[in-house]
Write a protein that holds these residues in place. Structure first.
Motif, mmCIF file in Angstrom:
data_model
loop_
_atom_site.group_PDB
_atom_site.id
_atom_site.type_symbol
_atom_site.label_atom_id
_atom_site.label_comp_id
_atom_site.label_asym_id
_atom_site.label_seq_id
_atom_site.Cartn_x
_atom_site.Cartn_y
_atom_site.Cartn_z
ATOM 1 N N GLN A 133 -31.257 -11.834 14.324
ATOM 2 C CA GLN A 133 -32.328 -11.123 15.014
ATOM 3 C C GLN A 133 -33.656 -11.856 14.831
ATOM 4 O O GLN A 133 -34.464 -11.961 15.751
ATOM 5 N N GLU A 134 -33.890 -12.373 13.623
ATOM 6 C CA GLU A 134 -35.101 -13.148 13.357
ATOM 7 C C GLU A 134 -35.114 -14.425 14.190
ATOM 8 O O GLU A 134 -36.155 -14.825 14.727
ATOM 9 N N CYS A 135 -33.953 -15.056 14.308
ATOM 10 C CA CYS A 135 -33.859 -16.290 15.097
ATOM 11 C C CYS A 135 -34.122 -16.032 16.578
ATOM 12 O O CYS A 135 -34.662 -16.893 17.272
ATOM 13 N N ARG A 136 -33.761 -14.853 17.059
ATOM 14 C CA ARG A 136 -34.028 -14.532 18.466
ATOM 15 C C ARG A 136 -35.527 -14.437 18.726
ATOM 16 O O ARG A 136 -35.999 -14.693 19.828
ATOM 17 N N GLY A 177 -33.516 -22.012 8.046
ATOM 18 C CA GLY A 177 -32.734 -21.565 6.888
ATOM 19 C C GLY A 177 -31.245 -21.718 7.132
ATOM 20 O O GLY A 177 -30.723 -22.834 7.209
ATOM 21 N N GLN A 178 -30.533 -20.603 7.310
ATOM 22 C CA GLN A 178 -29.079 -20.629 7.497
ATOM 23 C C GLN A 178 -28.677 -20.968 8.926
ATOM 24 O O GLN A 178 -27.490 -21.149 9.193
ATOM 25 N N TYR A 179 -29.645 -21.041 9.821
ATOM 26 C CA TYR A 179 -29.321 -21.262 11.231
ATOM 27 C C TYR A 179 -30.173 -22.395 11.802
ATOM 28 O O TYR A 179 -31.261 -22.685 11.313
ATOM 29 N N ASN A 180 -29.647 -22.987 12.873
ATOM 30 C CA ASN A 180 -30.363 -24.011 13.628
ATOM 31 C C ASN A 180 -30.479 -23.569 15.084
ATOM 32 O O ASN A 180 -29.532 -22.988 15.645
ATOM 33 N N ILE A 181 -31.621 -23.846 15.685
ATOM 34 C CA ILE A 181 -31.803 -23.652 17.127
ATOM 35 C C ILE A 181 -31.937 -25.030 17.756
ATOM 36 O O ILE A 181 -32.826 -25.803 17.390
#
Length: 308
Positions: A31-34, A56-60
């Motif tokens: 949700q934060e990444c969105r 952090g744990q995700y890449n865009i």
């Protein structure tokens, strides 16, 4: 586990979402990444055509081409080569399925939501790497990424002020400087706008020609008034500046257009003795018409349900 979580297709010029995954993860991290997706969407026109943002744990990751950007969210350990191959497949399919006219004239968000079917099928293939049969494409993409790696957007470059993201000026290999000030796009040009632009150029050319004739007359006759030369060249500059205001967005654009029209009127009043009434009427009318077209061609706004 490394995997692709979601993807979206966004118009570059205004960040309008055209299509997106409908089965995205609802966890707090995604949700934060969105939110980062929306922040980046507003700055796509200032970013290079291939970028990565590590959160952090995700890449865009995203790529942009022909006014459309293809964005995806994946886990931090998902291979970069697979990520950009995935985006490349989305790009090729979207370009094949929808023409540029449709994407440029789209008004409502997610008007191509049916493209999600292709996103889901492609995502499933890329999340099951053993079933991938694109080794040649992967090799090509790996070579391309080595030669021109994606621009790494750092978290420090992202900020939030009044709900809008701020990205600092950054230099990208092969793309030069990114402008710090966003370029505001104007509404599409209309036929009356084109006519006013051409007529303003014509008036500017006529003033320029008469200005040079006035210089010749001044050199031949010492009694001639040099102020006529100034009036002609000021008229030329005013007409050309009206053309500039019609094409480009600037601050205080409407006020500048009225001041420019005022200058055109003053120049023609001063040149009253050198022009007949029809010539004066033509120049003043063109100036007024161009001022009106500048006023009517406003910056593009977003639809009421933008980012719904």
């Amino acid at each position: 586990m490394s995997m692709i979580l979601s993807a979206s297709v966004v118009r570059v010029r205004d960040g309008l979402p055209l299509s997106a995954s409908t089965d995205y993860d609802q966890s707090m991290g995604t949700q934060e990444c969105r939110k980062y997706f929306k922040m980046l969407s507003k700055k796509l026109s200032q970013l290079p055509d291939r970028c990565t943002l590590k959160t952090g744990q995700y890449n865009i990751n995203f790529i942009s081409s022909l006014g459309v950007s293809y964005m995806m969210l994946c886990t931090e350990n998902y291979p970069s080569v697979l990520a950009f191959c995935f985006l490349d497949e989305l790009q090729k399919e979207f370009i094949t399925t929808y023409n540029m006219m449709k994407t440029n004239t789209a008004v409502r968000p997610y008007c191509f939501i049916e493209f999600d079917n292709f996103i889901q099928r492609t995502k499933q293939r890329y999340n099951n790497t053993r079933s991938l049969s694109t080794k040649m494409n992967l090799a090509d993409m790996q070579t391309e990424i080595k030669l021109r790696p994606p621009y790494q957007i750092s978290m420090s470059e992202l900020g939030s002020a009044n709900g809008f993201a701020h990205l600092s000026v950054a230099e990208y290999k092969g793309t030069g400087k990114i402008s710090a000030a966003p370029h505001q796009r104007l509404e599409p040009v209309t036929l009356p706008g084109i006519v006013s632009f051409v007529l303003s150029l014509l008036c500017g050319a006529l003033n320029l020609i008469r200005g040079f004739h006035a210089i010749e007359s001044l050199l031949q006759n010492e009694g001639e008034d040099f102020s006529y030369v100034i009036a002609f060249f000021l008229g030329t500059a005013a007409c050309l500046y009206q053309c500039y205001l019609f094409v480009y967005y600037t601050g205080w654009r409407n006020a500048k257009s009225f001041l420019t029209f005022g200058l055109i009127c003053l120049c023609n009043m001063y040149l009253y003795e050198l022009r007949n009434l029809w010539q004066l009427f033509f120049h003043v009318t063109v100036g007024a018409f161009s001022t009106l077209q500048i006023r009517l061609r406003q910056p593009q706004g977003k639809s009421p349900d933008y980012n719904v």
